[in-house]
Design an enzyme around this catalytic site. Structure first.
Site, PDB file in Angstrom:
ATOM      1  N   GLN A  28       0.849  -1.189   0.000  1.00 36.80           N
ATOM      2  CA  GLN A  28       0.000   0.000   0.000  1.00 36.80           C
ATOM      3  C   GLN A  28       0.886   1.240   0.000  1.00 36.80           C
ATOM      4  O   GLN A  28       1.762   1.376   0.859  1.00 36.80           O
ATOM      5  CB  GLN A  28      -0.855  -0.055   1.267  1.00 36.80           C
ATOM      6  CG  GLN A  28      -2.020   0.861   1.287  1.00 36.80           C
ATOM      7  CD  GLN A  28      -3.002   0.406   2.364  1.00 36.80           C
ATOM      8  OE1 GLN A  28      -3.667  -0.591   2.210  1.00 36.80           O
ATOM      9  NE2 GLN A  28      -3.080   1.156   3.435  1.00 36.80           N
ATOM     10  N   ALA A  29       0.672   2.120  -0.962  1.00 37.88           N
ATOM     11  CA  ALA A  29       1.448   3.355  -1.079  1.00 37.88           C
ATOM     12  C   ALA A  29       0.487   4.536  -1.166  1.00 37.88           C
ATOM     13  O   ALA A  29      -0.687   4.377  -1.512  1.00 37.88           O
ATOM     14  CB  ALA A  29       2.328   3.295  -2.317  1.00 37.88           C
ATOM     15  N   TYR A  30       1.015   5.715  -0.878  1.00 41.91           N
ATOM     16  CA  TYR A  30       0.181   6.916  -0.864  1.00 41.91           C
ATOM     17  C   TYR A  30       0.718   7.945  -1.833  1.00 41.91           C
ATOM     18  O   TYR A  30       1.903   8.273  -1.817  1.00 41.91           O
ATOM     19  CB  TYR A  30       0.093   7.480   0.558  1.00 41.91           C
ATOM     20  CG  TYR A  30      -0.686   6.546   1.433  1.00 41.91           C
ATOM     21  CD1 TYR A  30      -2.063   6.683   1.551  1.00 41.91           C
ATOM     22  CD2 TYR A  30      -0.081   5.470   2.055  1.00 41.91           C
ATOM     23  CE1 TYR A  30      -2.794   5.791   2.300  1.00 41.91           C
ATOM     24  CE2 TYR A  30      -0.806   4.567   2.801  1.00 41.91           C
ATOM     25  CZ  TYR A  30      -2.160   4.726   2.919  1.00 41.91           C
ATOM     26  OH  TYR A  30      -2.889   3.832   3.644  1.00 41.91           O
ATOM     27  N   ILE A  31      -0.182   8.448  -2.668  1.00 38.34           N
ATOM     28  CA  ILE A  31       0.160   9.468  -3.642  1.00 38.34           C
ATOM     29  C   ILE A  31      -0.083  10.844  -3.037  1.00 38.34           C
ATOM     30  O   ILE A  31       0.639  11.789  -3.292  1.00 38.34           O
ATOM     31  CB  ILE A  31      -0.649   9.259  -4.936  1.00 38.34           C
ATOM     32  CG1 ILE A  31      -0.255   7.915  -5.556  1.00 38.34           C
ATOM     33  CG2 ILE A  31      -0.442  10.402  -5.913  1.00 38.34           C
ATOM     34  CD1 ILE A  31      -1.180   7.414  -6.627  1.00 38.34           C
TER      35      ILE A  31
END
Length: 154
Positions: A28-31
């Site tokens: 899970q990554a955040y932009i």
């Protein structure tokens, strides 16, 4: 517009492991980390989603989620997400008293943290807590996944 209504808890013991009916690995990554517009990229082994979440109000917030091609998600991670700035966790599904609980066991720098979430149809919905549930952390920004990810990069 869809609403996400969920309660989140710390997990106090491993009794959920024998109750788990399924599991999946999640990256899970955040932009974007803005409270009014968190943009998340989530990948499992076979699928990927782009999700926009609004500001949390109590146990509810607006949410829009779209499945995207997994190849696109992998490319976004490689080219547009700062190296190491993503969460790695295993999600287990546990059924208890008519509800499905999502148990997230975190890896990398968050190893040892285990959180349980349950989605609800309304904010008034009562829920019977399983025996592995500890302190409720719903609405506590310290336990938002986007903030947990920041701990890994600071």
């Amino acid at each position: 517009m869809a609403a996400e209504i969920e309660r989140k808890f710390l997990v106090t013991n491993d009794s959920w492991r024998d109750m788990a009916r399924a599991s999946m690995n999640i990256t899970q990554a955040y932009i974007s980390h803005r409270p009014d517009g968190i943009v998340r990229l989530r990948l499992t082994d076979s699928k990927a989603w782009l999700t926009v979440k609004g500001r949390t109000r109590g146990i509810s917030r607006n949410e829009w989620e779209y499945e995207i091609p997994i190849e696109d998600a992998r490319e976004m991670i490689v080219h547009h997400i700062y190296e190491g700035s993503y969460l790695s966790k295993t999600r287990y599904l546990v059924d208890y008293k008519g509800r499905t609980w999502e148990i997230d066991e975190f890896h990398k720098g968050l190893k040892g943290l285990v959180l349980a979430e349950v989605e609800l149809p309304s904010v008034e919905t009562e829920v019977e807590l399983p025996p592995f549930i500890g302190e409720e952390v719903s609405g506590n920004p310290e336990y938002y996944n986007s903030n947990l990810m920041k701990k890994l990069t600071s």
